[in-house]
Enzyme design. Structure first.
Site, PDB file in Angstrom:
ATOM      1  N   GLN A   1       8.596  -5.257  -2.912  1.00  0.00           N
ATOM      2  CA  GLN A   1       8.623  -3.806  -2.977  1.00  0.00           C
ATOM      3  C   GLN A   1       7.497  -3.169  -2.163  1.00  0.00           C
ATOM      4  O   GLN A   1       7.638  -2.053  -1.668  1.00  0.00           O
ATOM      5  CB  GLN A   1       8.497  -3.336  -4.428  1.00  0.00           C
ATOM      6  CG  GLN A   1       9.662  -3.725  -5.312  1.00  0.00           C
ATOM      7  CD  GLN A   1       9.497  -3.211  -6.730  1.00  0.00           C
ATOM      8  OE1 GLN A   1       9.009  -2.104  -6.944  1.00  0.00           O
ATOM      9  NE2 GLN A   1       9.865  -4.013  -7.701  1.00  0.00           N
ATOM     10  N   CYS A   2       6.382  -3.847  -2.033  1.00  0.00           N
ATOM     11  CA  CYS A   2       5.212  -3.281  -1.372  1.00  0.00           C
ATOM     12  C   CYS A   2       4.997  -3.929  -0.015  1.00  0.00           C
ATOM     13  O   CYS A   2       5.288  -5.110   0.180  1.00  0.00           O
ATOM     14  CB  CYS A   2       3.956  -3.491  -2.227  1.00  0.00           C
ATOM     15  SG  CYS A   2       4.055  -2.732  -3.863  1.00  0.00           S
ATOM     16  N   THR A   3       4.476  -3.137   0.916  1.00  0.00           N
ATOM     17  CA  THR A   3       4.183  -3.644   2.248  1.00  0.00           C
ATOM     18  C   THR A   3       2.746  -4.144   2.298  1.00  0.00           C
ATOM     19  O   THR A   3       1.810  -3.367   2.092  1.00  0.00           O
ATOM     20  CB  THR A   3       4.382  -2.546   3.307  1.00  0.00           C
ATOM     21  OG1 THR A   3       5.730  -2.075   3.231  1.00  0.00           O
ATOM     22  CG2 THR A   3       4.118  -3.086   4.702  1.00  0.00           C
TER      23      THR A   3
END
Length: 244
Positions: free
Chosen positions: A103-105
């Site tokens: 979900q996170c970069t």
């Protein structure tokens, strides 16, 4: 967000009204979100409202910063593209049932700062240009700066920290874009919340309205014809008797 179901219509409508008011009250919109689908509605609102839209997206060691094109009713072929103009599908849910790292970069430590600085510099150059948000974009960084004191005003800058290289790119608006095409912006201008509610709740509506669904069907048909042709060629080859 595009691809996410409406669970509480009253709450979503309230958030939409707030966002629409903020977009209407401001001259520029900066898109600094972490998902594609969260950028879709502000992109659409900005194009429909004639606003300057600045966008930054990050990867682990790469980034893209860009200004979205504005409407040119007299010369639509000269409009610059938006973040979604290179897509052949409409944005979808990219966070549900994903792990936290998906979900996170995760990025290298300087990527966000570099991208943010470049985006602000493009914005300032745009404001100082006589044509403002409609300033033409160069095809490359080597193009003549003209009379603009701050130099060229790029459409996109794509950066790669793996080799510390930046590329200046120009892309045209796509007539089947799911966010900025005339069919999408026209429907939004006419129907507002009702259009958005249908876009969020009716699977395939945005693709059909924009023309992306027809593009996909044409591609599938072309692929099927190629496969049939290949099968026919193989059958013909099998009928040829080897020479003795």
């Amino acid at each position: 967000m595009a691809g996410h179901l409406i669970l509480d219509e009253a709450a979503v409508k309230k958030d939409y009204d707030t966002l629409a008011r903020l977009v209407g009250e401001h001259d520029a919109i900066f898109l600094l979100m972490d998902t594609r689908e969260s950028r879709w509605l502000p992109t659409l609102m900005g194009k429909a409202g004639g606003k300057i839209v600045m966008n930054a997206a990050l990867g682990f060691d790469s980034f893209v910063v860009m200004r979205h094109g504005m409407e040119h009713p007299a010369k639509p072929h000269e409009e610059l593209g938006c973040y979604f103009c290179s897509d052949v599908v409409a944005p979808a849910d990219s966070v549900t049932d994903r792990t936290l790292d998906q979900q996170c970069t995760v990025t290298r430590p300087g990527v966000a700062a570099i991208a943010s600085a470049l985006l602000v510099e493009i914005f300032v150059s745009l404001l100082q240009h006589p044509l403002g948000g409609s300033a033409p974009a160069p095809l490359s960084a080597a193009e003549d700066r003209g009379d603009h004191p701050l130099g060229i005003v790029p459409h996109q800058i794509r950066g790669y920290l793996s080799n510390f290289q930046n590329l200046v790119i120009k892309g045209s608006s796509y007539h089947c874009c799911s966010a900025c095409s005339q069919r999408i912006t026209g429907a939004y201008k006419s129907d507002g919340w009702q259009f958005l509610k249908r876009a969020l709740t009716e699977t395939g509506y945005v693709e059909e309205l924009s023309g992306l669904a027809e593009v996909q069907r044409a591609a599938e048909q072309a692929l099927a014809e190629i496969e049939i042709s290949d099968d026919s060629d193989m059958m013909n080859d099998d009928d040829i008797e080897p020479e003795i």
